[in-house]
Design a protein around this motif. Structure first.
Motif, PDB file in Angstrom:
ATOM      1  N   ILE A 204      18.298  -9.187  18.988  1.00 43.05           N
ATOM      2  CA  ILE A 204      16.902  -8.890  19.309  1.00 43.05           C
ATOM      3  C   ILE A 204      16.862  -8.290  20.710  1.00 43.05           C
ATOM      4  CG2 ILE A 204      14.621  -9.882  19.736  1.00 43.05           C
ATOM      5  CD1 ILE A 204      15.377 -12.080  17.713  1.00 43.05           C
ATOM      6  N   ARG A 206      14.225  -7.210  23.605  1.00 41.57           N
ATOM      7  CA  ARG A 206      12.825  -7.428  23.972  1.00 41.57           C
ATOM      8  C   ARG A 206      12.517  -6.777  25.314  1.00 41.57           C
ATOM      9  NH1 ARG A 206      11.742 -13.513  23.966  1.00 41.57           N
ATOM     10  NH2 ARG A 206      12.161 -13.190  21.757  1.00 41.57           N
ATOM     11  N   THR A 211       9.212  -5.983  20.799  1.00 41.01           N
ATOM     12  CA  THR A 211      10.450  -6.634  20.384  1.00 41.01           C
ATOM     13  C   THR A 211      11.035  -5.874  19.210  1.00 41.01           C
ATOM     14  OG1 THR A 211       9.700  -8.808  21.129  1.00 41.01           O
ATOM     15  CG2 THR A 211      11.468  -8.756  19.494  1.00 41.01           C
TER      16      THR A 211
END
Length: 243
Positions: A204, A206, A211
């Motif tokens: 992930i 961000r 995101t």
């Protein structure tokens, strides 16, 4: 940079921030200079986050003048990460356990061991480095999903002083800086990818506004994270990465 220039250092018992002290020293700079502090009272990490700086951990900054475009200055985060990796291996003799997390962390056994903060003003570049040599901050002080911090002492049983760590780190920084200047980013990119954490896995990324989740495919020739998503691969110049 020459090894003679890199040998220049200032050691302080306590300071607000080694990066702040580095900028204070910059007007009188005659060559690259290390600022090493026993303790920081106002240490900071990326995005102005507080950085815990107890005595016994490593808190240092390298200040130097570099006449290059801003994008090239950012490549020094890879110089620092690779140098940290080499210093850890040289001091511990461990062949495994260390990995590099994009954009600028070193992991040990999956936990965050270091932080790197680059700051520039004009032609002055400061590379701030924090290492959890003997202590790590409590996990509950981190934002949700962040990699848990670890210390070198807890993970390996080895107690290494900040001065000894700098003795190993400074020449490693010089070596990778010399390679960057002589051969460009390509050899550093190859070396960094060979040490990368979670390469080919789902991560992930961000930023302050969004995101994104996808497969960590590679980094490009400018050091951007290449994330493969359902709609194709995208390049991300800056983000916090979560596993």
């Amino acid at each position: 940079m020459s090894s003679e220039a890199l040998a220049s250092r200032v050691e302080l018992a306590t300071v607000d921030s080694t990066n702040a002290e580095a900028f204070r020293q910059a007007p009188d700079l005659r060559g690259p200079l290390w600022i090493l502090a026993g303790e920081q009272t106002a240490g900071k990490g990326r995005r102005a986050r507080a950085w815990a700086s107890p005595p016994g951990n490593f808190h240092a900054s390298l200040v130097q003048r570099i006449t290059e475009p801003p994008a090239r200055l950012g490549l020094r985060s890879f110089v620092a990460a690779l140098a940290l990796y080499d210093a850890f291996q040289a001091l511990t003799g461990l062949g495994a356990g260390f990995a590099l997390k994009w954009p600028n962390d070193v992991l040990l056994n999956g936990g965050k061991l270091t932080g790197i903060l680059l700051e520039a003003s004009g032609q002055t570049l400061v590379i701030g480095i924090g290492v959890n040599l003997i202590a790590a901050p409590p996990a509950e002080t981190l934002e949700p999903g962040a990699v848990a911090p670890v210390s070198l002492l807890a993970e390996t049983g080895l107690r290494i002083t900040p001065a000894r760590f700098l003795d190993a780190l400074a020449p490693a920084m010089e070596d990778w800086e010399a390679r960057l200047r002589a051969d460009g980013f390509a050899p550093l990119r190859e070396a960094w990818l060979s040490r990368a954490a979670r390469l080919g896995e789902r991560i992930i990324a961000r930023t302050g506004t969004e995101t994104r989740e996808g497969i960590f495919e590679t980094i490009d020739h400018e050091g951007n994270l290449i994330l493969r998503m359902s709609g194709g691969a995208i390049a991300i110049p800056a983000a916090d990465v979560f596993f």
